[in-house]
Design a protein around this motif. Structure first.
Motif, mmCIF file in Angstrom:
data_model
loop_
_atom_site.group_PDB
_atom_site.id
_atom_site.type_symbol
_atom_site.label_atom_id
_atom_site.label_comp_id
_atom_site.label_asym_id
_atom_site.label_seq_id
_atom_site.Cartn_x
_atom_site.Cartn_y
_atom_site.Cartn_z
ATOM 1 N N LEU A 146 0.822 -1.209 0.000
ATOM 2 C CA LEU A 146 0.000 0.000 0.000
ATOM 3 C C LEU A 146 0.860 1.264 0.000
ATOM 4 C CD1 LEU A 146 -2.831 -0.971 2.534
ATOM 5 C CD2 LEU A 146 -2.913 -1.005 0.032
ATOM 6 N N ALA A 147 2.090 1.141 0.534
ATOM 7 C CA ALA A 147 3.016 2.274 0.573
ATOM 8 C C ALA A 147 4.099 2.114 -0.495
ATOM 9 C CB ALA A 147 3.647 2.392 1.948
ATOM 10 N N PHE A 148 3.853 1.230 -1.465
ATOM 11 C CA PHE A 148 4.808 0.977 -2.548
ATOM 12 C C PHE A 148 6.180 0.577 -1.997
ATOM 13 C CE2 PHE A 148 1.525 3.562 -4.416
ATOM 14 C CZ PHE A 148 1.357 3.036 -5.699
ATOM 15 N N LEU A 149 6.140 -0.246 -0.942
ATOM 16 C CA LEU A 149 7.369 -0.760 -0.354
ATOM 17 C C LEU A 149 7.506 -2.240 -0.675
ATOM 18 C CD1 LEU A 149 7.126 0.968 3.147
ATOM 19 C CD2 LEU A 149 8.764 1.496 1.323
ATOM 20 N N PRO A 150 8.730 -2.716 -0.901
ATOM 21 C CA PRO A 150 8.919 -4.139 -1.199
ATOM 22 C C PRO A 150 8.444 -5.015 -0.048
ATOM 23 C CG PRO A 150 10.914 -2.877 -1.654
ATOM 24 C CD PRO A 150 9.984 -1.960 -0.906
ATOM 25 N N LYS A 151 7.880 -6.134 -0.396
ATOM 26 C CA LYS A 151 7.430 -7.090 0.623
ATOM 27 C C LYS A 151 8.434 -8.235 0.644
ATOM 28 C CE LYS A 151 3.193 -9.066 2.427
ATOM 29 N NZ LYS A 151 1.728 -9.083 2.291
ATOM 30 N N VAL A 152 9.342 -8.189 1.626
ATOM 31 C CA VAL A 152 10.439 -9.149 1.668
ATOM 32 C C VAL A 152 9.928 -10.548 2.007
ATOM 33 C CG1 VAL A 152 12.674 -9.677 2.728
ATOM 34 C CG2 VAL A 152 11.990 -7.287 2.373
ATOM 35 N N HIS A 153 9.004 -10.623 2.961
ATOM 36 C CA HIS A 153 8.395 -11.902 3.352
ATOM 37 C C HIS A 153 6.880 -11.740 3.371
ATOM 38 C CE1 HIS A 153 12.373 -13.297 4.510
ATOM 39 N NE2 HIS A 153 12.512 -12.192 5.239
ATOM 40 N N VAL A 154 6.190 -12.845 3.400
ATOM 41 C CA VAL A 154 4.722 -12.799 3.411
ATOM 42 C C VAL A 154 4.210 -12.018 4.612
ATOM 43 C CG1 VAL A 154 2.620 -14.193 3.564
ATOM 44 C CG2 VAL A 154 4.524 -14.977 2.159
ATOM 45 N N SER A 155 4.885 -12.163 5.738
ATOM 46 C CA SER A 155 4.422 -11.500 6.965
ATOM 47 C C SER A 155 5.220 -10.238 7.289
ATOM 48 C CB SER A 155 4.521 -12.473 8.149
ATOM 49 O OG SER A 155 5.855 -12.928 8.312
ATOM 50 N N SER A 156 5.970 -9.722 6.318
ATOM 51 C CA SER A 156 6.771 -8.514 6.569
ATOM 52 C C SER A 156 5.883 -7.298 6.800
ATOM 53 C CB SER A 156 7.689 -8.226 5.382
ATOM 54 O OG SER A 156 8.768 -9.123 5.354
ATOM 55 N N SER A 157 6.338 -6.433 7.693
ATOM 56 C CA SER A 157 5.653 -5.161 7.914
ATOM 57 C C SER A 157 6.702 -4.089 8.210
ATOM 58 C CB SER A 157 4.655 -5.270 9.068
ATOM 59 O OG SER A 157 5.329 -5.577 10.270
ATOM 60 N N PHE A 158 6.280 -2.842 8.121
ATOM 61 C CA PHE A 158 7.137 -1.705 8.443
ATOM 62 C C PHE A 158 6.509 -0.942 9.605
ATOM 63 C CE2 PHE A 158 8.579 -2.600 4.222
ATOM 64 C CZ PHE A 158 9.854 -2.033 4.087
ATOM 65 N N VAL A 159 7.349 -0.475 10.520
ATOM 66 C CA VAL A 159 6.872 0.432 11.570
ATOM 67 C C VAL A 159 7.818 1.627 11.647
ATOM 68 C CG1 VAL A 159 5.620 -1.231 12.981
ATOM 69 C CG2 VAL A 159 8.067 -0.927 13.336
ATOM 70 N N PHE A 160 7.247 2.798 11.901
ATOM 71 C CA PHE A 160 8.024 4.033 11.880
ATOM 72 C C PHE A 160 7.863 4.792 13.181
ATOM 73 C CE2 PHE A 160 6.831 2.937 7.589
ATOM 74 C CZ PHE A 160 8.024 3.082 6.885
ATOM 75 N N CYS A 161 8.973 5.347 13.664
ATOM 76 C CA CYS A 161 8.920 6.248 14.818
ATOM 77 C C CYS A 161 8.376 7.602 14.386
ATOM 78 C CB CYS A 161 10.314 6.438 15.407
ATOM 79 S SG CYS A 161 10.788 5.136 16.552
ATOM 80 N N LYS A 162 7.755 8.274 15.344
ATOM 81 C CA LYS A 162 7.177 9.595 15.077
ATOM 82 C C LYS A 162 7.859 10.638 15.957
ATOM 83 C CE LYS A 162 3.027 7.971 16.072
ATOM 84 N NZ LYS A 162 1.554 7.847 16.219
#
Length: 516
Positions: free
Chosen positions: A459-475
């Motif tokens: 959804l953020a046009f980021l590569p999906k390295v694994h099926v369960s991969s996710s990204f989290v960002f500090c604010k």
């Protein structure tokens, strides 16, 4: 209150007795001498706050005395008093760093005004600066509450940086903590704004869409390629907007600013993602799809920004721009010197891209080298260090050479950085990314309320390295810390400059067009 001591040197000092008495009634202590040699001696022995120096005295002239005074006490302001308005005399005096000059005959009000400018300007500026920010504080606070567009957030950030720089110049720093608190609040609200709107920003197309990494060259560089002058696109890695404002003072001595704006970096706000996106004109997952052999994910071995020149060439071909261009990356002093020597050849190209890696190196060195932490303890020191580097860098030398001919200059960056303060706990496996401002991996454990999570990277046009991969960002000013050896980790990284997450400093970055 201690009396302020003034020194007045004039070969006709007896005729100026009324002026001296006027100043003494105002509370000043006035030492008088009638020649240049005595003036130099009095400066050393009496340490006056200000010197009034007649330019035309017999024996040692005013200009000669000025040079001697500046040798021994360069910090004491000297006001040159002259009968002549000859250009050469004024140039010599100004070149010797006079603080002010008055044309004879002088009147008492001129003298008082000159003293106010020299002795009270700092206090007056501080008072006006603090009052100005106090008056604007409420306006900024209201704007933050109402902001629902990227343009409004850019305006808020510009205003906050403006006051940050103004307060830094002031002698009284009493409002700096208030401003820091307001900046932190702005970052919290901006992070909420990004969470709500980021996916939509990525989907938008057309001229009304935000200028972001993947459309920056097409939107802000390409339109200048038909202007019959060489275009130099200079990307200074990890350049914050406040750092730009500082080095801009030097650049403006040779170039005129046509447009000073802010572009928006993509997430993660790191070189790997942002800079590859800039030169490919694509978002990260699109780069991976088009160049599977040239995109490296966080877990992969190998360099992650090795193919920018290839990406640029491909982008120009896709835009059907058959133009002569160059790409130069500067990662050390030798690269910088070679780049300077090659500027003459670049004038023959329609487009010249220069990537200058220094600010990012400075940022990392500040984290790892204790002496660098001391040299750039806070944002003001970090800006000062950036300014000092720039003025003595091959990059500025190259710009001076560019200014010898008619050119278009575009200065941009890939992302900024933020001074981190507050740790956020996270747990991940050994393959989780090491960046302090974002994490990518499987089965990450964290408090959802403390981060911006992207469960579906596509959804953020980021590569999906694994099926369960996710990204989290500090604010804001948060940074990730693992529970293991937590206290040591937090102590080491707190107050360092980091990037990868969501903050005004990381995401809203300078994009400037200049000409000469």
């Amino acid at each position: 209150m201690n009396q302020i001591t003034l020194l007045w040197a004039d070969d006709e000092i007896d005729m100026l007795k009324p002026h001296v008495l006027f100043l003494e009634k105002k509370g000043y202590r006035v030492i008088t001498v009638n020649n240049g040699a005595d003036a130099v001696e009095a400066v050393i022995s009496q340490s006056p706050k200000v010197v009034f120096l007649d330019e035309n005295m017999p024996g040692m002239s005013g200009l000669e005395a000025l040079a001697r005074i500046k040798e021994s006490r360069p910090e004491i302001p000297v006001v040159m008093i002259t009968k002549s308005e000859e250009e050469q005399i004024m140039e010599d005096a100004i070149g010797s760093k006079i603080a002010d000059y008055l044309i004879k005959p002088v009147n008492p009000n001129q003298i008082v005004l000159s003293l106010k400018k020299l002795l009270d300007s700092g206090r007056i500026i501080s008072e006006k600066t603090n009052l100005g920010y106090q008056q604007d504080f409420r306006n900024i606070a209201m704007a933050m509450m109402d902001a629902n567009s990227l343009k409004e957030w850019k305006d808020i950030y510009k205003k906050l940086v403006y006051w940050e720089l103004e307060i830094q110049k002031a002698q009284d720093q009493s409002m700096s903590e208030v401003l820091e608190t307001q900046m932190n609040e702005a970052n919290r609200n901006f992070s909420d704004f990004i969470e709500k709107n980021y996916f939509n920003f990525l989907k938008q197309t057309g001229e009304d869409s935000p200028v972001m990494c993947h459309n920056l060259i097409r939107r802000k560089v390409v339109p200048h390629l038909d202007e019959k002058v060489p275009v130099f696109f200079i990307l200074i890695d990890n350049l914050r907007y406040d750092q730009w404002k500082v080095i801009a003072e030097t650049i403006k001595t040779l170039f005129k600013v046509e447009n000073e704006g802010l572009s928006m970096s993509i997430l993660p706000t790191t070189t790997q993602y942002c800079r590859n996106s800039i030169f490919s004109g694509l978002l990260p997952s699109e780069i991976e799809k088009r160049f599977p052999d040239k995109w490296f994910n966080d877990e992969d071995e190998g360099g992650r920004n090795l193919y920018e020149a290839d990406f640029l060439k491909d982008l120009l071909q896709r835009l059907r721009l058959d133009i002569k261009h160059s790409y130069t990356k500067v990662t050390n002093l030798d690269n910088g010197k070679a780049m300077v020597n090659n500027i003459g050849n670049m004038f023959h190209n329609q487009l010249n891209v220069i990537v200058y890696n220094f600010i990012d190196t400075l940022s990392h060195a500040r984290t790892d080298v204790s002496v660098m932490r001391e040299l750039s303890e806070d944002e003001a020191a970090y800006r000062s260090l950036t300014d000092s580097w720039f003025k003595h860098s091959p990059l500025w030398e190259a710009m001076q050479k560019m200014a010898e001919k008619k050119v278009k200059l575009i200065i941009a960056t890939d992302h900024g950085s933020v001074k981190v303060k507050d740790p956020v706990k996270i747990i991940g496996d050994k393959n989780t990314t090491t960046n302090l401002r974002y994490k990518q991996g499987k089965n990450l454990s964290y408090n959802v309320k403390e981060v911006f999570e992207i469960k579906k990277p596509e959804l953020a046009f980021l590569p999906k390295v694994h099926v369960s991969s996710s990204f989290v960002f500090c604010k804001g000013t948060d940074f990730f810390a693992y529970p293991n050896n937590y206290n040591h980790y937090v102590k080491y990284y707190r107050d360092t400059f980091q990037h990868g997450g969501i903050s005004l400093e990381e995401m809203l970055v300078p994009l400037v067009t200049l000409s000469n």
